[in-house]
Scaffold this active site. Structure first.
Site, mmCIF file in Angstrom:
data_model
loop_
_atom_site.group_PDB
_atom_site.id
_atom_site.type_symbol
_atom_site.label_atom_id
_atom_site.label_comp_id
_atom_site.label_asym_id
_atom_site.label_seq_id
_atom_site.Cartn_x
_atom_site.Cartn_y
_atom_site.Cartn_z
ATOM 1 N N CYS A 279 -4.379 2.085 4.813
ATOM 2 C CA CYS A 279 -5.350 1.812 5.899
ATOM 3 C C CYS A 279 -5.072 2.628 7.149
ATOM 4 O O CYS A 279 -5.777 2.516 8.151
ATOM 5 C CB CYS A 279 -5.374 0.321 6.168
ATOM 6 S SG CYS A 279 -5.785 -0.628 4.672
ATOM 7 N N GLY A 280 -4.020 3.470 7.139
ATOM 8 C CA GLY A 280 -3.830 4.487 8.168
ATOM 9 C C GLY A 280 -3.001 4.104 9.368
ATOM 10 O O GLY A 280 -2.664 4.965 10.183
ATOM 11 N N GLU A 281 -2.647 2.817 9.503
ATOM 12 C CA GLU A 281 -1.942 2.426 10.730
ATOM 13 C C GLU A 281 -0.465 2.807 10.711
ATOM 14 O O GLU A 281 0.210 2.685 11.732
ATOM 15 C CB GLU A 281 -2.101 0.923 10.996
ATOM 16 C CG GLU A 281 -1.346 -0.026 10.072
ATOM 17 C CD GLU A 281 -2.082 -0.303 8.770
ATOM 18 O OE1 GLU A 281 -2.996 0.465 8.430
ATOM 19 O OE2 GLU A 281 -1.718 -1.284 8.092
ATOM 20 N N PRO B 2 -5.082 -3.694 9.736
ATOM 21 C CA PRO B 2 -6.437 -4.233 9.558
ATOM 22 C C PRO B 2 -6.482 -5.767 9.603
ATOM 23 O O PRO B 2 -7.508 -6.338 9.948
ATOM 24 C CB PRO B 2 -6.844 -3.733 8.166
ATOM 25 C CG PRO B 2 -5.644 -3.153 7.521
ATOM 26 C CD PRO B 2 -4.625 -2.895 8.592
ATOM 27 N N THR B 3 -5.391 -6.419 9.231
ATOM 28 C CA THR B 3 -5.296 -7.894 9.215
ATOM 29 C C THR B 3 -6.448 -8.544 8.446
ATOM 30 O O THR B 3 -6.940 -9.617 8.819
ATOM 31 C CB THR B 3 -5.231 -8.513 10.643
ATOM 32 O OG1 THR B 3 -6.515 -8.432 11.270
ATOM 33 C CG2 THR B 3 -4.205 -7.819 11.522
ATOM 34 N N ASN C 244 0.066 5.084 5.181
ATOM 35 C CA ASN C 244 -0.256 4.024 4.229
ATOM 36 C C ASN C 244 -1.788 3.985 4.060
ATOM 37 O O ASN C 244 -2.519 4.671 4.792
ATOM 38 C CB ASN C 244 0.309 2.692 4.753
ATOM 39 C CG ASN C 244 -0.452 2.187 5.950
ATOM 40 O OD1 ASN C 244 -0.978 2.972 6.733
ATOM 41 N ND2 ASN C 244 -0.518 0.895 6.106
ATOM 42 N N GLY D 118 0.845 -1.184 0.000
ATOM 43 C CA GLY D 118 0.000 0.000 0.000
ATOM 44 C C GLY D 118 0.885 1.241 0.000
ATOM 45 O O GLY D 118 1.925 1.273 0.639
HETATM 46 O O1 CDP Z 1 -3.987 -9.333 6.269
HETATM 47 P P1 CDP Z 1 -2.799 -8.788 5.547
HETATM 48 O O2 CDP Z 1 -1.527 -8.981 6.280
HETATM 49 O O3 CDP Z 1 -2.692 -9.326 4.144
HETATM 50 O O4 CDP Z 1 -2.961 -7.200 5.334
HETATM 51 P P2 CDP Z 1 -3.791 -6.087 6.121
HETATM 52 O O5 CDP Z 1 -3.391 -6.069 7.551
HETATM 53 O O6 CDP Z 1 -5.245 -6.223 5.819
HETATM 54 O O7 CDP Z 1 -3.280 -4.743 5.450
HETATM 55 C C1 CDP Z 1 -2.039 -4.187 5.811
HETATM 56 C C2 CDP Z 1 -1.623 -3.111 4.847
HETATM 57 O O8 CDP Z 1 -1.436 -3.666 3.545
HETATM 58 C C3 CDP Z 1 -2.652 -2.023 4.625
HETATM 59 O O9 CDP Z 1 -2.656 -1.056 5.601
HETATM 60 C C4 CDP Z 1 -2.187 -1.471 3.297
HETATM 61 O O10 CDP Z 1 -1.085 -0.618 3.451
HETATM 62 C C5 CDP Z 1 -1.798 -2.725 2.564
HETATM 63 N N1 CDP Z 1 -2.949 -3.193 1.742
HETATM 64 C C6 CDP Z 1 -3.016 -2.848 0.397
HETATM 65 O O11 CDP Z 1 -2.125 -2.200 -0.109
HETATM 66 N N2 CDP Z 1 -4.091 -3.245 -0.377
HETATM 67 C C7 CDP Z 1 -5.124 -3.919 0.159
HETATM 68 N N3 CDP Z 1 -6.154 -4.278 -0.629
HETATM 69 C C8 CDP Z 1 -5.087 -4.270 1.521
HETATM 70 C C9 CDP Z 1 -3.986 -3.902 2.290
#
Ligand code: CDP
Length: 567
Positions: free
Chosen positions: A268-270, A432-433, A266, A115
């Site tokens: 989702c803001g975290e 967000p995981t 990024n 992201g």
């Molecule tokens: O569950 P996972 O580890 O795959 O990812 P997440 O915790 O849902 O997302 C972590 C970060 O990945 C988000 O804050 C974004 O920066 C990136 N992300 C993205 O680029 N595109 C998405 N569709 C979802 C997440």
């Protein structure tokens, strides 16, 4: 017996994380092979790789520590991918050559996945003079359209997911256009938008004062701060965009405020990050650490939590060295500061198993206590790593300890940092995981309440047919195993029925011990009044949150959020 707590967990593993050759033949035979591959890859940078491989494997086993999806999918595969999820691009220069140079860098980053966040406040406003060309500037919004097209093109070329975040300061002359941009349902679909709200602006809103819109030292217009705030709030009320980032708090709290200025996050803001900043994520699955769930002696195993946090910090620190980076500037940044974002998932499930109602004062207190413990252990683990492997290169004890976050830190941590330094400049964040929580058996994600206790999902089978599968929350599965079909007690609340201020209370409780930020959506009922809606944002600001994102069902984005299944 299957290692997977739910059928969806196995299909997510197979689809997203199982290592397969180019023609689709599985190389990871089982999920144990996946854990082994990740453990080995992250231990490879150690002096004693075998010893650490076993410890890392033990942390991954049974989905207790969940590195972000990108790490599980990419580590040890030899593929040209980065293990980082979060990037913020370099400061966009206010000239044509520089802008398109940044577009190119963004495209190269997006190609490897992850992201990306950008601050568009550095581009001169629409209609401003362009010297030498005899034309008026087209403004940041028109360039954002170019970025949006770039993202669409890269994704259509089969690249992995890529979300983007654009920020703009609340004093930029084009801020109103930014706020309204997504009212057009065809525009900027690959972007989340957030306004960088400053403390002087919030004061001006409170006192109903005028507010200057400025660029390059020149005042373009003056508006009433309250009118501008109402515009932001109205847009968000109507179609859930833009979000709001409390940027002065982010910079004041930042451990690295002495060597960086943050203006973007990024998607989702975290992860608020500086120019060329990159961060990797990982989450401790609290739902797996509760002993005697729903029982008289239900409790979180704190020894196991400490152990997992220590191992996770080491694994994530190693990931920085094991990862590739899309751009050399990102690598340099990551190596100079060694930021990691360790967080939790399954928090709401863990609270349920302790019979605590998400959003209650008791649940908030418990959350704060767990997050405090995690931060304390993680910081000390990083001090130990500094003793063994060295502090991050830009470490400066006096300046580091003067930051907002470190001033509030426990005295034993401050002393240890002063004496030995620290390996990772920032350590905690709550992601967000979205996908890893499904992989872990559909535990509640991040610090969110349970979104739906059960829902039906269409699954595509290998023979091309489709079946409907019931996906059940992890804590509910445990409840059913124990109590059969006995109705769920009243402390099983969900995201939709919770009062918005209960959501805020939980975010604020967790934020106290998170040095980066938190991905959290505050669900609001459709019928919430505009005044009550605005109060949610003021409560978030006043209770120490670093940003606020709400979701109210609306005709533009629909009635419910969809569950993300991308990795
Ligand atoms: O569950 P996972 O580890 O795959 O990812 P997440 O915790 O849902 O997302 C972590 C970060 O990945 C988000 O804050 C974004 O920066 C990136 N992300 C993205 O680029 N595109 C998405 N569709 C979802 C997440």
């Amino acid at each position: 017996m299957s290692r997977f707590a739910a059928p969806i967990a196995e299909s997510i593993w197979d689809m997203k994380y199982r290592f397969k050759s180019a023609d689709g033949t599985p190389i990871d035979g089982t999920v144990e092979d996946t854990w082994r591959r990740v453990a080995r890859a992250l231990a490879a940078v150690e002096k004693e790789p075998e010893t650490w491989e076993e410890r890392f494997y033990a942390a991954l086993e049974d989905f207790r520590f969940l590195p972000a999806g990108r790490i599980t999918a990419g580590a040890g595969t030899g593929r040209n991918v980065t293990l980082f999820n979060c990037f913020v691009m370099g400061t966009i220069p206010d000239d044509m050559a520089g802008i398109f140079e940044m577009l190119k860098e963004a495209a190269l980053t997006m190609q490897q996945g992850g992201g990306i966040g950008y601050d568009f406040s550095t581009i001169r406003p629409r209609g401003a003079e362009v010297k030498g060309v005899g034309a008026d500037a087209s403004g940041p919004l028109s360039f954002m359209d170019v970025w949006d097209a770039m993202c669409r093109t890269i994704m259509s070329a089969g690249s992995r997911r890529g979300a983007m975040m654009a920020t703009m300061r609340c004093d930029h002359p084009d801020i109103e256009a930014f706020i309204e941009a997504k009212r057009d349902p065809a525009r900027l679909r690959n972007f989340n938008l957030s306004v960088l709200v400053t403390d002087p602006f919030m004061d001006a809103v409170r006192q109903d004062k005028p507010w200057d819109l400025v660029f390059g030292g020149k005042v373009y217009r003056t508006v009433q701060a309250r009118d501008l705030w109402n515009k932001i709030m109205r847009a968000t009320y109507d179609y859930a965009e833009p979000g709001v980032i409390f940027i002065d708090r982010i910079n004041a709290m930042n451990n690295l405020s002495y060597c960086e200025t943050i203006a973007a996050t990024n998607p989702c803001g975290e992860q608020p990050l500086p120019p060329y900043g990159a961060c990797l994520l990982g989450s401790i699955n609290l739902a797996r650490l509760v002993r005697d769930p729903f029982g008289e002696d239900a409790e979180l195993d704190l020894q196991e939590l400490d152990e997992l946090v220590r191992t996770a910090v080491r694994m994530m620190d190693n990931t920085i060295d094991a990862s590739r980076f899309p751009l050399p500037q990102q690598k340099e940044e990551a190596h100079a500061k060694r930021r990691i974002g360790l967080g939790v998932t399954g928090l709401a499930d863990a609270l349920l198993m302790l019979k605590l109602r998400y959003g209650s004062e008791e649940a908030a207190r418990q959350t704060e206590e767990w997050m405090h413990r995690i931060a304390h252990t993680a910081y000390l683990a990083s001090v130990d790593l500094a003793r063994e492997k060295g502090a991050f290169p830009l470490f400066d004890a006096e300046k580091y300890l003067a930051s907002g976050t470190m001033r509030q830190m426990d005295e034993d941590v401050r002393e240890a940092v002063a004496r030995h330094g620290i390996r990772n400049a920032l350590l905690t964040s709550i992601a967000p995981t979205g996908t890893i929580s499904l992989y872990a058996g559909n535990v509640s994600s991040g610090i969110e309440p349970v979104f739906a206790y059960a829902y039906k999902r269409k699954v595509l089978l290998k023979d091309g047919s489709r079946i409907e599968e019931e996906v059940v929350d992890y804590a509910v599965q445990l409840w059913r195993e124990r109590f059969g079909d006995a109705p769920l007690p009243d402390w099983f609340v969900d995201a939709q029925t919770l009062a918005p201020l209960d959501h805020v209370r939980m975010q604020a409780a967790a934020q106290k011990w998170v040095d980066s930020s938190i991905s959290k959506t505050i669900n609001c009922p459709e019928e919430i009044s505009f005044e009550a809606f605005k109060d949610v944002y003021l409560a978030a600001y006043e209770s120490g949150c670093k940003g606020c994102t709400t979701y109210r069902p609306n005709p533009v984005t629909g009635s419910v959020l969809s569950v993300s299944e991308s990795a």
